[in-house]
Design a protein around this motif. Structure first.
Motif, PDB file in Angstrom:
ATOM      1  N   SER A 124       0.837  -1.191   0.000  1.00 49.75           N
ATOM      2  CA  SER A 124       0.000   0.000   0.000  1.00 49.75           C
ATOM      3  C   SER A 124       0.882   1.254   0.000  1.00 49.75           C
ATOM      4  CB  SER A 124      -0.964  -0.053   1.201  1.00 49.75           C
ATOM      5  OG  SER A 124      -1.964   0.927   1.094  1.00 49.75           O
ATOM      6  N   MET A 125       0.782   2.118   0.997  1.00 53.18           N
ATOM      7  CA  MET A 125       1.660   3.289   1.039  1.00 53.18           C
ATOM      8  C   MET A 125       3.122   2.867   1.119  1.00 53.18           C
ATOM      9  SD  MET A 125       1.206   6.629   1.080  1.00 53.18           S
ATOM     10  CE  MET A 125       2.328   8.026   1.144  1.00 53.18           C
ATOM     11  N   GLY A 126       3.380   1.730   1.724  1.00 57.73           N
ATOM     12  CA  GLY A 126       4.738   1.203   1.751  1.00 57.73           C
ATOM     13  C   GLY A 126       5.236   0.845   0.364  1.00 57.73           C
ATOM     14  N   ALA A 127       4.318   0.438  -0.523  1.00 64.23           N
ATOM     15  CA  ALA A 127       4.699   0.172  -1.915  1.00 64.23           C
ATOM     16  C   ALA A 127       5.106   1.466  -2.596  1.00 64.23           C
ATOM     17  CB  ALA A 127       3.553  -0.488  -2.658  1.00 64.23           C
ATOM     18  N   TYR A 128       4.325   2.539  -2.335  1.00 65.15           N
ATOM     19  CA  TYR A 128       4.721   3.843  -2.891  1.00 65.15           C
ATOM     20  C   TYR A 128       6.117   4.225  -2.405  1.00 65.15           C
ATOM     21  CZ  TYR A 128       5.875   8.668  -2.695  1.00 65.15           C
ATOM     22  OH  TYR A 128       6.606   9.822  -2.755  1.00 65.15           O
ATOM     23  N   ALA A 203      -8.845  -0.359  -7.079  1.00 63.30           N
ATOM     24  CA  ALA A 203      -9.090   0.340  -8.349  1.00 63.30           C
ATOM     25  C   ALA A 203      -8.056   1.433  -8.615  1.00 63.30           C
ATOM     26  CB  ALA A 203     -10.503   0.925  -8.372  1.00 63.30           C
ATOM     27  N   GLU A 204      -7.806   2.292  -7.628  1.00 65.07           N
ATOM     28  CA  GLU A 204      -6.852   3.389  -7.838  1.00 65.07           C
ATOM     29  C   GLU A 204      -5.435   2.856  -7.992  1.00 65.07           C
ATOM     30  OE1 GLU A 204      -8.280   4.974  -4.319  1.00 65.07           O
ATOM     31  OE2 GLU A 204      -9.382   6.635  -5.222  1.00 65.07           O
ATOM     32  N   CYS A 205      -5.118   1.793  -7.282  1.00 59.88           N
ATOM     33  CA  CYS A 205      -3.787   1.183  -7.401  1.00 59.88           C
ATOM     34  C   CYS A 205      -3.596   0.544  -8.770  1.00 59.88           C
ATOM     35  CB  CYS A 205      -3.577   0.155  -6.291  1.00 59.88           C
ATOM     36  SG  CYS A 205      -3.632   0.840  -4.623  1.00 59.88           S
ATOM     37  N   ILE A 206      -4.662  -0.025  -9.328  1.00 57.43           N
ATOM     38  CA  ILE A 206      -4.580  -0.587 -10.675  1.00 57.43           C
ATOM     39  C   ILE A 206      -4.262   0.511 -11.682  1.00 57.43           C
ATOM     40  CG2 ILE A 206      -5.901  -1.687 -12.532  1.00 57.43           C
ATOM     41  CD1 ILE A 206      -7.485  -3.168 -10.309  1.00 57.43           C
ATOM     42  N   ALA A 207      -4.933   1.655 -11.555  1.00 59.02           N
ATOM     43  CA  ALA A 207      -4.701   2.764 -12.481  1.00 59.02           C
ATOM     44  C   ALA A 207      -3.254   3.238 -12.423  1.00 59.02           C
ATOM     45  CB  ALA A 207      -5.659   3.915 -12.162  1.00 59.02           C
TER      46      ALA A 207
END
Length: 251
Positions: A124-128, A203-207
């Motif tokens: 999640s934010m850690g991925a960013y 959904a937003e992560c897919i985009a």
């Protein structure tokens, strides 16, 4: 499993910062928490147990850092300039203070003189954060496993006009990186995994994953962009499946 807790002063942030270490040798990996998360979350949510075989076999060593998202990315009512400046202080803490300290600890526990690069990972934010550190500092990081991330700063800083925010927005700066930039060869010689599910809350992560895929392909940077099934949610149970799966290939 070797486990150690540290609390040490950061000159970049002017405060003590905490982190956990799991493992004694293997590929050193910086773990970034999910949004507003803490250094102990990776263990508390079962992620350390999910990869314990790699750790106990001496193939992987985790360095779980603390976040200050509540002072930067999540501080929605704060001034943009101060929020991103605080993030940059934390960024400088990680690259200039934490990573050298992690290398020292690694060399002590592994009884070696490792001068190589680190892996970065997070959910999640850690991925960013892991992607942002990897793409900004490929001189430090050569492996990335980013799970269910947002990579465009507009999600947290809508309608911004700030160069520092742009420099912390991988989905944007990769779009404009020049073909002759020396970072590209570093990217091409790294192992990059960006994964997202297609279930609830993704959904937003897919985009954003689509944006990263498009830019990396255009730049001819090999990357494993993996879309998991429609039952794969933005949640810890799936990240506990994904991380050991990708580590088995990356390591």
């Amino acid at each position: 499993m070797h486990t150690a807790y540290y609390k040490e002063y950061s000159h970049s942030l002017g405060r003590d910062m905490e982190f956990m270490v799991y493992g004694h040798s293997g590929k050193p990996c910086v773990v970034f928490p999910a949004q507003d998360g803490r250094f102990f979350d990776f263990a508390n949510f079962g992620m350390v147990d999910a990869v314990k075989n790699f750790i106990e076999e001496g193939k992987l060593q985790l360095f779980c850092v603390d976040s200050i998202d509540l002072e930067s990315w999540s501080k929605k009512d704060g001034d943009y300039s101060e929020r991103i400046s605080q993030h940059e202080r934390w960024f400088n803490y990680v690259v200039n203070e934490a990573v050298p300290r992690f290398r020292q600890i690694h060399n002590e526990t592994a009884c070696e003189d490792y001068q190589g690069k680190f892996m970065a990972t997070g959910c999640s934010m850690g991925a960013y954060h892991s992607a942002n550190f990897f793409f900004r500092r490929p001189d430090i990081f050569d492996n990335l496993i980013a799970l269910s991330g947002l990579y465009d700063a507009h999600f947290f800083f809508p309608n911004y006009n700030n160069e520092l925010i742009y420099n912390n927005s991988p989905a944007e700066f990769l779009r404009n990186i020049p073909w002759n930039h020396y970072y590209l060869d570093m990217y091409r010689n790294s192992k990059i995994v960006i994964c997202v599910g297609q279930g609830r809350w993704e959904a937003e992560c897919i985009a954003d994953t689509d944006k990263m895929k498009e830019d990396l392909e255009r730049l001819q940077v090999p990357a494993w962009i993996d879309y998991w099934g429609y039952d794969v949610d933005h949640d810890w149970p799936w990240w506990k499946v994904q991380l050991p799966y990708f580590l088995s290939h990356v390591l």
